[in-house]
Design a protein around this motif. Structure first.
Motif: not given
Length: 263
Positions: A189, A191-192, A194-195, A198-200
């Motif tokens: 996992h 993290p994104s 820019d968001d 929602r995970p990258a």
């Protein structure tokens, strides 16, 4: 791309990264406690499509002292021992995927930065801690060689808190057949940027392990305690039954992982 390397920090020559690329080669001495936790607490830790394993609540805890090197730096244990040695506490819970039994690792602590990052890349959710282990030595006049009655202990503490403590009192020699089957299903996992909602990257993987060998195995009576904490949730897996303990050596190569499911 001018900058090179397997991971950050990238650099012109590619030598500054914290971790070398796989394959990674390991040898370690393990204090293991096998136990059962509340199955309902185990189930809370299983991301779909993982399900509870056939032995409800089965778990194990490892205190391990590792030496590891890579193909890129096979002489690392000589050139810079600090970059090849570390200790860890790993807690694994039994699960099943498509009828195949295995374990996932919800919690794990280590005492060196390179193994922390390497764990995150693999799906081991490592955190930094101080870890202490009994180190038996056959020529110590008061400790002596491994034999029935020898006591071994592992302790993990982090940020001023005692996290866990395990002990094994050896009762006799065992064999590899006395140990669990260590197939790992792991959650990667990241993290994104820019968001945050929602995970990258979020994927379930299975470690690709080669050259797995077990050395001398000792069986023993075991104790295990997980301490309450303001910041950890490990104590929710506190043993409802301790099934036994082992002390053994193992070696292996981790070549990477196989993606089983993307979320």
């Amino acid at each position: 791309m001018r900058l090179k390397g397997y991971c950050l920090p990238l650099s012109p020559e590619g030598r500054a990264g914290v971790v070398d690329p796989p394959p990674w080669h390991y040898g370690g001495d393990v204090i293991e406690v096998v136990f059962k936790a509340d199955p309902s607490e185990v189930e809370k830790l299983l991301p779909e499509p993982l399900e509870l394993g056939s032995t409800l609540g089965l778990c194990f805890a490892w205190f391990v002292e590792w030496t590891s090197v890579s193909d890129v730096n096979p002489d690392l244990a000589y050139l810079n021992p600090e970059r090849s040695q570390y200790r860890e506490l790993l807690v694994a819970v039994n699960c099943r995927l498509g009828g195949e039994e295995g374990f996932t690792v919800p919690y794990i602590w280590v005492d060196n930065d390179f193994t922390l990052l390497r764990g995150w890349f693999q799906g081991f959710p490592k955190k930094l801690a101080r870890i202490y282990m009994t180190r038996p030595h056959p020529l110590n006049p008061r400790i002596g060689p491994l034999r029935p009655g020898v006591k071994l202990k592992g302790i993990c503490e982090a940020h001023g808190e005692r996290i866990a403590e395990a002990s094994v009192t050896l009762t006799g020699r065992g064999s590899a057949e006395d140990l669990l089957r260590y197939r790992f299903y792991l959650l990667r996992h990241f993290p994104s940027a820019d968001d945050p909602s929602r995970p990258a990257v979020m994927e379930l993987v299975q470690s690709i392990v080669e050259n797995f060998k077990v050395g001398e195995v000792w069986n023993g009576e075991a104790e295990l305690r997980f301490y309450p904490s303001l910041f950890e949730e490990l104590d929710k897996l506190s043993p409802v039954e301790v099934l036994g303990g082992h002390y053994f050596s193992l070696g292996m190569t981790i070549r990477g992982a196989r993606v089983l499911h993307r979320y």
